[in-house]
Design an enzyme around this catalytic site. Structure first.
Site, PDB file in Angstrom:
ATOM      1  N   CYS A  66       8.514  10.499  -3.165  1.00 50.74           N
ATOM      2  CA  CYS A  66       8.133   9.153  -3.602  1.00 50.74           C
ATOM      3  C   CYS A  66       9.346   8.455  -4.222  1.00 50.74           C
ATOM      4  CB  CYS A  66       6.990   9.221  -4.611  1.00 50.74           C
ATOM      5  SG  CYS A  66       6.403   7.575  -5.077  1.00 50.74           S
ATOM      6  N   CYS A  70       8.283   7.866 -11.859  1.00 47.21           N
ATOM      7  CA  CYS A  70       7.306   8.190 -12.912  1.00 47.21           C
ATOM      8  C   CYS A  70       7.650   9.560 -13.516  1.00 47.21           C
ATOM      9  CB  CYS A  70       5.892   8.187 -12.329  1.00 47.21           C
ATOM     10  SG  CYS A  70       5.576   6.757 -11.276  1.00 47.21           S
ATOM     11  N   CYS A  73       5.641  12.869 -12.855  1.00 47.47           N
ATOM     12  CA  CYS A  73       5.060  13.166 -11.538  1.00 47.47           C
ATOM     13  C   CYS A  73       5.847  14.173 -10.706  1.00 47.47           C
ATOM     14  CB  CYS A  73       4.893  11.873 -10.745  1.00 47.47           C
ATOM     15  SG  CYS A  73       4.006  12.158  -9.203  1.00 47.47           S
ATOM     16  N   CYS A 141     -12.198   6.382  -1.668  1.00 44.15           N
ATOM     17  CA  CYS A 141     -11.239   5.903  -2.666  1.00 44.15           C
ATOM     18  C   CYS A 141      -9.844   6.203  -2.121  1.00 44.15           C
ATOM     19  CB  CYS A 141     -11.462   6.653  -3.977  1.00 44.15           C
ATOM     20  SG  CYS A 141     -10.232   6.272  -5.245  1.00 44.15           S
ATOM     21  N   CYS A 201     -10.506   1.571 -10.001  1.00 47.10           N
ATOM     22  CA  CYS A 201     -10.395   2.845 -10.720  1.00 47.10           C
ATOM     23  C   CYS A 201      -9.046   2.814 -11.432  1.00 47.10           C
ATOM     24  CB  CYS A 201     -10.467   4.009  -9.729  1.00 47.10           C
ATOM     25  SG  CYS A 201     -10.093   5.611 -10.469  1.00 47.10           S
ATOM     26  N   ARG A 273     -13.667   9.260 -16.271  1.00 46.66           N
ATOM     27  CA  ARG A 273     -13.414  10.521 -15.540  1.00 46.66           C
ATOM     28  C   ARG A 273     -12.459  11.427 -16.303  1.00 46.66           C
ATOM     29  NH1 ARG A 273     -11.828   8.742 -10.790  1.00 46.66           N
ATOM     30  NH2 ARG A 273     -14.013   8.497 -10.304  1.00 46.66           N
TER      31      ARG A 273
HETATM   32  N1  SAM Z   1       1.263   7.016  -6.121  1.00 44.87           N
HETATM   33  C1  SAM Z   1       0.085   6.411  -6.566  1.00 44.87           C
HETATM   34  C2  SAM Z   1       0.242   5.688  -7.867  1.00 44.87           C
HETATM   35  O1  SAM Z   1       1.156   5.971  -8.616  1.00 44.87           O
HETATM   36  O2  SAM Z   1      -0.592   4.834  -8.137  1.00 44.87           O
HETATM   37  C3  SAM Z   1      -1.071   7.350  -6.704  1.00 44.87           C
HETATM   38  C4  SAM Z   1      -0.914   8.752  -7.058  1.00 44.87           C
HETATM   39  S1  SAM Z   1      -0.485   9.097  -8.721  1.00 44.87           S
HETATM   40  C5  SAM Z   1      -0.211  10.788  -8.578  1.00 44.87           C
HETATM   41  C6  SAM Z   1      -2.005   8.896  -9.602  1.00 44.87           C
HETATM   42  C7  SAM Z   1      -2.027   9.239 -11.065  1.00 44.87           C
HETATM   43  O3  SAM Z   1      -1.949  10.637 -11.246  1.00 44.87           O
HETATM   44  C8  SAM Z   1      -0.903   8.713 -11.925  1.00 44.87           C
HETATM   45  O4  SAM Z   1      -1.041   7.367 -12.220  1.00 44.87           O
HETATM   46  C9  SAM Z   1      -1.063   9.581 -13.154  1.00 44.87           C
HETATM   47  O5  SAM Z   1      -1.987   9.014 -14.048  1.00 44.87           O
HETATM   48  C10 SAM Z   1      -1.632  10.886 -12.592  1.00 44.87           C
HETATM   49  N2  SAM Z   1      -0.662  11.981 -12.663  1.00 44.87           N
HETATM   50  C11 SAM Z   1       0.422  12.183 -11.904  1.00 44.87           C
HETATM   51  N3  SAM Z   1       1.108  13.269 -12.293  1.00 44.87           N
HETATM   52  C12 SAM Z   1       0.450  13.781 -13.347  1.00 44.87           C
HETATM   53  C13 SAM Z   1       0.654  14.895 -14.215  1.00 44.87           C
HETATM   54  N4  SAM Z   1       1.715  15.689 -14.085  1.00 44.87           N
HETATM   55  N5  SAM Z   1      -0.244  15.131 -15.179  1.00 44.87           N
HETATM   56  C14 SAM Z   1      -1.317  14.315 -15.347  1.00 44.87           C
HETATM   57  N6  SAM Z   1      -1.563  13.248 -14.566  1.00 44.87           N
HETATM   58  C15 SAM Z   1      -0.692  12.969 -13.578  1.00 44.87           C
HETATM   59 FE1  SF4 Z   2       4.991   8.119  -6.775  1.00 43.06          FE
HETATM   60 FE2  SF4 Z   2       3.985   9.955  -8.415  1.00 43.06          FE
HETATM   61 FE3  SF4 Z   2       4.696   7.588  -9.386  1.00 43.06          FE
HETATM   62 FE4  SF4 Z   2       2.522   7.786  -7.783  1.00 43.06          FE
HETATM   63  S1  SF4 Z   2       2.762   8.683  -9.816  1.00 43.06           S
HETATM   64  S2  SF4 Z   2       4.154   6.239  -7.670  1.00 43.06           S
HETATM   65  S3  SF4 Z   2       3.207   9.429  -6.404  1.00 43.06           S
HETATM   66  S4  SF4 Z   2       6.071   9.110  -8.463  1.00 43.06           S
END
Ligand code: SAM
Ligand code: SF4
Ligand code: DTB
Length: 328
Positions: A66, A70, A73, A141, A201, A273
């Site tokens: 990606c 973030c 992530c 979703c 959501c 949730r």
């Molecule tokens: N890429 C898309 C986005 O950022 O909207 C969707 C997927 S992203 C993985 C969805 C959510 O997963 C993130 O906004 C975050 O809240 C949660 N998430 C991701 N990594 C995480 C982690 N290590 N621990 C807890 N929640 C996590």
């Molecule tokens: Fe990409 Fe992870 Fe950020 Fe979603 S949360 S935009 S998958 S880096």
């Protein structure tokens, strides 16, 4: 001494244009723990059957690489997390996974793609997946990142019920966690989803290193949207080796439970949730979250890439708490 009657549930502020002020939310958060729990459970019972929890199953349809950064992530290309990356999954594999989720008792199927946002070719493929999953009788979703004008309408047309797009934390703290997009970018996409008539959501994560105020600011933003999100996922950070937040301090369970309660009281009609991180919560922590008003979980042994409790464990927990699966 006779037991005191439970406190009267807090009402949204009557004095400002905001539905809930920060002071309202802070006052709730600071209540004695049991008073907050009783109040949240009271609001919960006025709006939901407290013995039902909704089950959603996640599938990562495009994994890793990606472009966004973030800090939490595992899928960000900016960090070396050792994740096995996968291109967009073929339609037949998605259908097989959705069928299995339905057989396990899930009522909603959530497909996640690690994109900044989809291009038209990718969107066409996701639209087919949405239509296919919907035809199986599951709620649909997706979470695909930022949307361009017109994309939400196309997803709605394909049969999309919910779009997940989290604010994750307060506007101020957001810049510390993600630099490749802004809070405003997120709000713009959320507006597009809402305007297209898709259910929203939207929630966040605890454990990023944010303060109590950041957590309440996030709830404040969500609760004061013109229409609050239909679903509010609250994630507990799953520390991922290789990400900048891998060694973050653990969240106090009671702080997490308090935030669930504040979300429940300030967004009484939303599904709250209990999302990522249940794997590291014990059963008692989860039970208090349900008492505080959480009424949805991700169900299935994997989230997108990280571990989730085994369905058998969840079934056993639900039985012990006399909770049944909420019909769609
Ligand atoms: N890429 C898309 C986005 O950022 O909207 C969707 C997927 S992203 C993985 C969805 C959510 O997963 C993130 O906004 C975050 O809240 C949660 N998430 C991701 N990594 C995480 C982690 N290590 N621990 C807890 N929640 C996590
Ligand atoms: Fe990409 Fe992870 Fe950020 Fe979603 S949360 S935009 S998958 S880096
Ligand atoms: C949400 O708030 N949490 C889910 C879902 N929405 C898409 C994702 C959790 C991801 C946890 C880390 C992983 O599995 O990679």
């Amino acid at each position: 001494m006779p037991t005191q009657a439970p406190p009267t549930p807090a009402k949204p502020s009557q004095t400002t244009a905001e539905k809930w002020t920060m002071a309202d939310l802070q006052a709730l958060y600071d209540l004695p723990f049991f008073d907050l729990m009783v109040q949240a459970q009271q609001v919960h019972r006025e709006n939901f059957d407290p013995h039902q929890v909704q089950h959603s199953t996640l599938l990562s349809i495009k994994t890793g690489k990606c472009p966004e950064d973030c800090s939490y992530c595992p899928q960000s290309a900016h960090f070396n997390t050792g994740l096995e990356t996968e291109p967009l999954m073929p339609m037949d594999e998605v259908m097989t996974a959705a069928k299995a989720a339905k057989a396990q008792g899930a009522t909603r199927f959530c497909m996640g793609a690690a994109w900044r946002g989809p291009n038209q070719g990718q969107l066409e493929q996701v639209k087919d997946m949405v239509a296919g999953v919907k035809a199986m009788g599951l709620e649909t979703c997706v979470t695909l990142g930022l949307l361009e004008d017109g994309q939400a309408e196309q997803l709605k047309e394909a049969g999309l019920d919910y779009y997940n797009h989290n604010l994750d934390t307060s506007e101020e703290f957001y810049k510390e966690i993600i630099t490749t997009r802004t809070y405003d970018d997120r709000l713009t996409t959320l507006n597009k989803v809402r305007d297209a008539g898709i259910n929203v959501c939207c929630g966040g994560i605890l454990g990023l290193g944010e303060s109590d105020t950041d957590r309440l600011e996030m709830v404040h933003t969500l609760a004061n949207l013109a229409e609050p999100p239909e679903s509010v996922p609250l994630n507990l950070l799953m520390p991922i080796e290789g990400t900048p937040l891998a060694d973050n301090q653990k969240v106090d369970p009671f702080e997490f439970i308090r935030l669930v309660a504040v979300a429940r009281i300030s967004m009484p009609k939303s599904m709250v949730r209990l999302s990522a991180g249940r794997e590291t919560m014990d059963d008692t922590w989860q039970a208090w979250c349900f008492f505080a008003g959480a009424n949805s979980i991700f169900y299935g042994d994997t989230l997108l890439t990280a571990d989730n409790p085994q369905p058998e464990m969840d079934k056993a927990l639900m039985d012990r708490l006399n909770i049944t699966s909420m019909p769609a």
